[in-house]
Design a protein around this motif. Sequence first.
Motif, mmCIF file in Angstrom:
data_model
loop_
_atom_site.group_PDB
_atom_site.id
_atom_site.type_symbol
_atom_site.label_atom_id
_atom_site.label_comp_id
_atom_site.label_asym_id
_atom_site.label_seq_id
_atom_site.Cartn_x
_atom_site.Cartn_y
_atom_site.Cartn_z
ATOM 1 N N ASP A 90 9.375 -0.921 -1.883
ATOM 2 C CA ASP A 90 8.808 -1.694 -0.717
ATOM 3 C C ASP A 90 7.600 -1.095 -0.048
ATOM 4 N N PHE A 91 7.394 0.223 -0.246
ATOM 5 C CA PHE A 91 6.282 0.981 0.545
ATOM 6 C C PHE A 91 4.934 0.491 -0.360
ATOM 7 N N THR A 92 4.976 0.634 -1.665
ATOM 8 C CA THR A 92 4.043 0.218 -2.441
ATOM 9 C C THR A 92 3.899 -1.077 -2.823
ATOM 10 N N GLY A 93 5.004 -1.903 -2.594
ATOM 11 C CA GLY A 93 5.135 -3.281 -2.933
ATOM 12 C C GLY A 93 4.771 -4.380 -1.816
ATOM 13 N N VAL A 94 4.695 -3.791 -0.477
ATOM 14 C CA VAL A 94 4.309 -4.425 0.568
ATOM 15 C C VAL A 94 2.710 -4.825 0.533
ATOM 16 N N PRO A 95 2.114 -3.535 0.188
ATOM 17 C CA PRO A 95 0.462 -3.949 0.116
ATOM 18 C C PRO A 95 0.030 -4.649 -1.086
ATOM 19 N N GLY A 230 -0.495 0.797 -7.024
ATOM 20 C CA GLY A 230 -0.138 -0.740 -6.911
ATOM 21 C C GLY A 230 -1.259 -1.508 -7.363
ATOM 22 N N ILE A 231 -2.370 -1.003 -7.527
ATOM 23 C CA ILE A 231 -3.705 -1.837 -7.884
ATOM 24 C C ILE A 231 -3.784 -2.215 -9.187
ATOM 25 N N GLU A 232 -3.187 -1.155 -10.013
ATOM 26 C CA GLU A 232 -3.147 -1.375 -11.577
ATOM 27 C C GLU A 232 -1.939 -2.040 -11.694
ATOM 28 N N ALA A 233 -1.047 -1.847 -11.052
ATOM 29 C CA ALA A 233 0.114 -2.842 -11.470
ATOM 30 C C ALA A 233 -0.101 -4.346 -10.977
ATOM 31 N N GLU A 234 -0.553 -4.499 -10.101
ATOM 32 C CA GLU A 234 -1.121 -5.974 -9.488
ATOM 33 C C GLU A 234 -1.996 -6.467 -10.655
ATOM 34 N N ALA A 235 -2.892 -5.706 -11.143
ATOM 35 C CA ALA A 235 -3.596 -6.576 -12.249
ATOM 36 C C ALA A 235 -2.708 -6.697 -13.651
ATOM 37 N N ALA A 236 -1.812 -5.787 -13.799
ATOM 38 C CA ALA A 236 -0.935 -6.104 -14.827
ATOM 39 C C ALA A 236 0.121 -7.399 -14.700
ATOM 40 N N MET A 237 0.549 -7.462 -13.502
ATOM 41 C CA MET A 237 1.052 -8.815 -13.124
ATOM 42 C C MET A 237 0.319 -9.856 -13.300
ATOM 43 N N LEU A 238 -1.202 -9.802 -13.082
ATOM 44 C CA LEU A 238 -2.072 -10.896 -13.280
ATOM 45 C C LEU A 238 -2.367 -10.955 -14.757
ATOM 46 N N GLY A 239 -1.890 -10.354 -15.741
ATOM 47 C CA GLY A 239 -2.306 -10.447 -17.068
ATOM 48 C C GLY A 239 -3.354 -9.854 -17.658
ATOM 49 N N ASN A 724 -0.834 -2.996 6.726
ATOM 50 C CA ASN A 724 -1.989 -3.038 7.754
ATOM 51 C C ASN A 724 -2.961 -2.228 7.645
ATOM 52 N N HIS A 725 -4.262 -2.653 7.132
ATOM 53 C CA HIS A 725 -5.116 -1.693 6.714
ATOM 54 C C HIS A 725 -5.970 -0.770 8.021
ATOM 55 N N GLU A 726 -5.788 -1.445 9.067
ATOM 56 C CA GLU A 726 -6.326 -0.806 10.299
ATOM 57 C C GLU A 726 -5.461 0.621 10.416
ATOM 58 N N VAL A 727 -4.137 0.456 10.493
ATOM 59 C CA VAL A 727 -3.394 1.528 10.573
ATOM 60 C C VAL A 727 -3.665 2.760 9.324
ATOM 61 N N MET A 728 -3.552 1.986 8.308
ATOM 62 C CA MET A 728 -3.561 3.039 6.957
ATOM 63 C C MET A 728 -5.007 3.615 7.161
#
Length: 905
Positions: A90-95, A230-239, A724-728
Amino acid sequence: MAGQDSLQTLSRLAVNGKTYHYYSLPKAAESLGNIDRLPISLKVLLENLLRHEDGATVTRDDFQAMVKWLDTRTSDKEIEYRPARVLMQDFTGVPAVVDLAAMRDAVAKAGLPADKINPLSAVDLVIDHSVMVDKFASPEAFAENVKIEMERNKERYEFLRWGQKAFNNFRVVPPGTGICHQVNLEYLAKVVWSSEEDGKTFAYPDTLVGTDSHTTMINGLGVLGWGVGGIEAEAAMLGQPVSMLIPEVVGFRLDGALPEGVTATDLVLTVTQMLRKKGVVGKFVEFYGPGLRHLPLADRATIANMAPEYGATCGFFPVDEETLTYLELSGRDQDTIELVEAYAKAQGMWRSDDAEPVFTDTLELDMSTVEPSLAGPKRPQDRVSLTGLQESFDLMLESLGVAEDPEMGGQESISKAELNDETRVPLGGTDHYLKHGDVVIAAITSCTNTSNPSVMLAAGLVAKKAIEKGLQRKPWVKSSLAPGSKVVTDYLAAAGLNKYLDQLGFDLVGYGCTTCIGNSGPLPDDVSTAIDKGDLVVSSVLSGNRNFEGRIHPQVKANWLASPPLVVAFALAGTTRINLAKEPLGEDHNGNPVYLQDIWPSTKEIKTEVEKVVSDMFREQYAQVFDGDEHWQSLKIPDSLTYEWQEDSTYVANPPFFAGIDKPAPVPKDIEGARVLAVFGDTITTDHISPAGAIKPDSPAGKYLQEQGVAVRDFNSYGSRRGNHEVMMRGTFANIRIKNLMIKGSEGGVTIHVPSGKEMSIYDAAMRYQEEETPLVVLAGKEYGTGSSRDWAAKGTRLLGVKAVIAESYERIHRSNLVGMGVLPLQFTNDDSAQSLGLTGEEEISLRGLSADIKPGQTIHAEAKKPNGDVVKFDLLCRIDTKNEVQYFLSGGILHYVLRQLVSA
């Protein structure tokens, strides 16, 4: 699924009355040449290429390169790998879900259907990183911690439930269930996957990438998988394929068997030390040899879990009889088990004792030589023998301790004589004292070891024998039990050992990562006060996988990784300044000394208890794994394809990454007159870079939250606010232990705003530079980005305005994440470093050679103009490593590339 199959490898496999189609490696060998001695991990990659041959991203040249590897044992060939599924916590999943939701907004604004953004690969997200050890040593601890977790994270969990409903191919394992890697090992993984296409059932290896570096644990089951950002994983999710070079493979031969009294944890700490010394960063490690016959699958999973600690992409154990035994034990159905055996044997992926694959390099270990060990005080590869712990701690204390000496004009180390003094601080309201080396946290935590029944039951047996002797944990020790799945508490109860752990204060506190990721919760007030009052260097002992600076608890400077039974032992001893081989843990009912060997269980005793672990426990606990409790089920979620962002939310916010995505990406150009945001030394981890742990009230993130009306008591952690990018962005480079060499003796996220000469937070300086339209760079040493696969380490870097990072070397995942966010990773050459070049951070940096035709591995020319006008010239290696990464960088990042492709289609 069906590729071009130019080698005519498509074959059939009959298993238990069912026909499966598969891409046959033996048939491929008829055209390519003998591949029998190819490491089995590379056979998995070769099958993946055969199955996805399309003449564009995968061609016959890729197959030939895999075979050529047998001669060269290395390769500079880039391949496109497509894992079957994605695993998240969830820590990496939420973003990641925030990004998907933002991408839906972006395509909707471009006039396209929002549901064009959907995972194309199966995604499982396990909520395991949010529970904290607020309550402990109490029968009510679990229920109270769950209640607090749900209250703290209600908004995040509502968001994840929305994602589960809004996106296809996306499942969520609710909180209070287990840790993602243990759930993956015990339930999600299939070893051989199957799917339907055009009326045919295809069988192929179960492969995955995960948004947590310890995804590698699943390699113990013969499933090839590793952590990505997470960035690379999202790309893998999207094909999008995972671009990678065909890796080097280091063979690790295991012989013999573990001796009496030695645990799997001792073995893995030994393996970690050996492999880190060998140097396996970016490489596969494959285990082989006759010793595997004596290594239960849970032990293999423990070793595989620690691959990030020894630096490898993965630590792979091929499928064999033990794999089938574990699949049966963990409740997998018979059809799956039979398919795994038939497929592995048909493909030449079945391990045998006498197999000698070709490896890039090898090393070996006779397991009979392994001794009881810990690792620490701040790196998992720094193994220390149990008998040498006291000496190791005292050496660390000597190096850390300081005594003011006005005559010397500075500080000097504490002498050994001073170390022997009983520097004690009273614990308020008690008759006890706290001193250097005392154990204030003893945590049985982390999937690394709680997935292993032998060490968990050994911990229970140590507790039983301790209680019978009349021993008790020391009152200053915060003790906790946080297993990676509910199966653990089932078998501890079946063995009747849970009650003894409870009596020592190791009550269940939650099913999640807890202390291993820094969710150790607050120390008792009297302990916390004593540490601060005496400036004490105290210890934690945990059965986790990481002990980096500032990770476990901000007040605990010495952190030791150990097996669960040793965690119990050190809770009894109450100190790490002890030789447990010679000194007693305490006294029995009659006042006689009790030694570790008096309460340590025999291998036979442990084996007897392990036999009580049965398949029904797994089947029962995983029967409704996606349902969740009444708290989860009562969460209210919107019924919409796009997310309804709440403007006042401090947990989930629409990030600015995709603004202007409907316009052409700006062409890269030379960077002139950049300022240095910070200068770092070696081994700067993603724990140092990425916001993690507690949010300090006086930090930029703390001030921001208070400005939004959030009370300090409700800050929660950085991890919980990753949406939340403002916090991060305010927490990037804000770790309490990070050292910016621009300010001598500094600790924490501070820097110098060079033009003004003012000292300020890194965030504040970055914002001033942005106002001045000044580009930024970061200078660093070796192993930059080591540790967890935290995408916010790259996202935060980008949002602060950093255009390039210049380091001596990179950890694999973080380098990839930087490219994935459009930040240029550059590497010093010719043994140069910031120090050898005399760079202090006061320079203006110019980088030349950047253009639209940038190439992997090209040279970038750098100039550093010093305040006195002198110019230092040096060359840098562009660490954009593959052609695909070039496309991602030119688009502004990997997700930007995907979106631009969709919008322009």
